[in-house]
Write an enzyme that holds these catalytic residues in place. Structure first.
Site, PDB file in Angstrom:
ATOM      1  N   SER A 115       0.807  -1.212   0.000  1.00 14.90           N
ATOM      2  CA  SER A 115       0.000   0.000   0.000  1.00 14.90           C
ATOM      3  C   SER A 115       0.841   1.263   0.000  1.00 14.90           C
ATOM      4  CB  SER A 115      -0.921   0.025   1.225  1.00 14.90           C
ATOM      5  OG  SER A 115      -0.159   0.034   2.412  1.00 14.90           O
ATOM      6  N   CYS A 116       2.170   1.114   0.003  1.00 16.75           N
ATOM      7  CA  CYS A 116       3.031   2.286   0.137  1.00 16.75           C
ATOM      8  C   CYS A 116       4.201   2.194  -0.809  1.00 16.75           C
ATOM      9  CB  CYS A 116       3.545   2.383   1.578  1.00 16.75           C
ATOM     10  SG  CYS A 116       4.708   3.733   1.824  1.00 16.75           S
ATOM     11  N   GLY A 117       4.346   3.195  -1.658  1.00 18.49           N
ATOM     12  CA  GLY A 117       5.425   3.169  -2.627  1.00 18.49           C
ATOM     13  C   GLY A 117       6.706   3.793  -2.142  1.00 18.49           C
TER      14      GLY A 117
END
Length: 291
Positions: A115-117
């Site tokens: 969910s986090c780049g």
């Protein structure tokens, strides 16, 4: 190869008192470790499949490479599960001699979730990257009807979402609405990296004259990934963040949100959208509604 999807037995409850048992399909999610010539750099959670595209796109997004010739090879390393089966969850990268390896200051000290780049980046200064491509000079024009149709075209091609309902998608389109590449993943940033990696490996960067349509919101990291790939138009079905609009403005990128088939919001550089407008309405606000 880890499975893209797998079955799970579920209990379904309805408010009318009905309880049933059935099989459901879940999107796969497994860790992928990325190494540079044997040295571990980061671990990201992803849906297995198109892993080499994912790694190549990740390298573009990190500003490490920007042309196909800089990437010499990608290969799976040995790695087995508890049953002794190859997991295909470790990829080793070899870059062209003279291509600098990522600085140790960029090294990811925690794994990157699906969910986090950018949440694993070691310092805030490493978040914003410099692009080798001039997005602002791209003179592409996209008809409004074409741009508004892209979410439906994206949805029609989402085979994994059709089975699981649990993945994001990114699709690269021409200005005429032709689909060039579509990728799905539990992580929206991974889906974009897979598209960008496909383009890099095909020798297509910069992606001038194209539109990137994504299934979720337009976050900062997605705008940055599009900029680093030379994409002039990014469209999302949901809202952008304030920082993503700021970055798109600085980059000269057309940023679209709340694209829902019959209407869309353009946050900067609307001149790339060809539309017959009868009148321009007043500046009433519609916070959080896409109005």
């Amino acid at each position: 190869m880890g499975r893209v999807s797998r079955r799970a037995r579920i209990t379904r409850f309805r408010t009318d008192g009905t309880i049933s048992r059935r099989d459901d399909m879940l999107a796969g999610e497994e860790p992928l470790e990325i190494r540079f010539e044997g040295r571990s750099f980061t671990v990201t959670m992803r849906t297995p499949g198109d892993d080499f595209d994912l790694v190549a796109g990740f390298l573009v997004s990190e500003g490490v490479i920007w042309e196909a010739g800089q990437l010499i090879s990608l290969r799976y390393c040995a790695g087995v599960d508890e049953d002794g089966q190859q997991t295909f969850n470790v990829v080793d990268v070899q870059l062209r001699p003279g291509t600098p390896l990522p600085d140790t200051g960029m090294e990811r000290h925690v794994y990157t979730s699906s969910s986090c780049g950018i949440c694993g980046t070691a310092s805030i200064e490493a978040v914003r990257k410099s692009s080798h491509f001039d997005v602002a000079s791209d003179g592409v024009r996209v008809p409004l009807e074409v741009l508004a149709s892209l979410p439906d075209k994206l949805r029609e091609q989402q085979a994994l979402f059709e089975k699981t309902g649990g993945v994001h998608a990114a699709g690269l389109f021409t200005a005429e609405g032709e689909l060039l590449c579509l990728r799905e993943d539990v992580g929206r940033h991974n889906a974009v990296d897979k598209v960008v990696g496909w383009a890099l490996r095909a020798g297509l960067l910069p992606l001038r004259g194209t539109v990137l349509q994504v299934s979720g919101r337009a976050s900062f990291e997605l705008v940055q990934k599009a900029q680093l790939a030379g994409i002039p138009v990014l469209a999302a079905v949901s809202a952008p963040s304030a920082l993503s609009v700021e970055l798109a403005q600085d980059a000269g990128m057309t940023l679209v949100g709340f694209s829902r088939g019959t209407s869309l919001n353009c946050y900067c550089f609307p001149e790339r959208i060809e539309a017959k407008a009868a009148a321009v309405a007043g500046a009433s606000s519609g916070a959080g509604t896409g109005a």
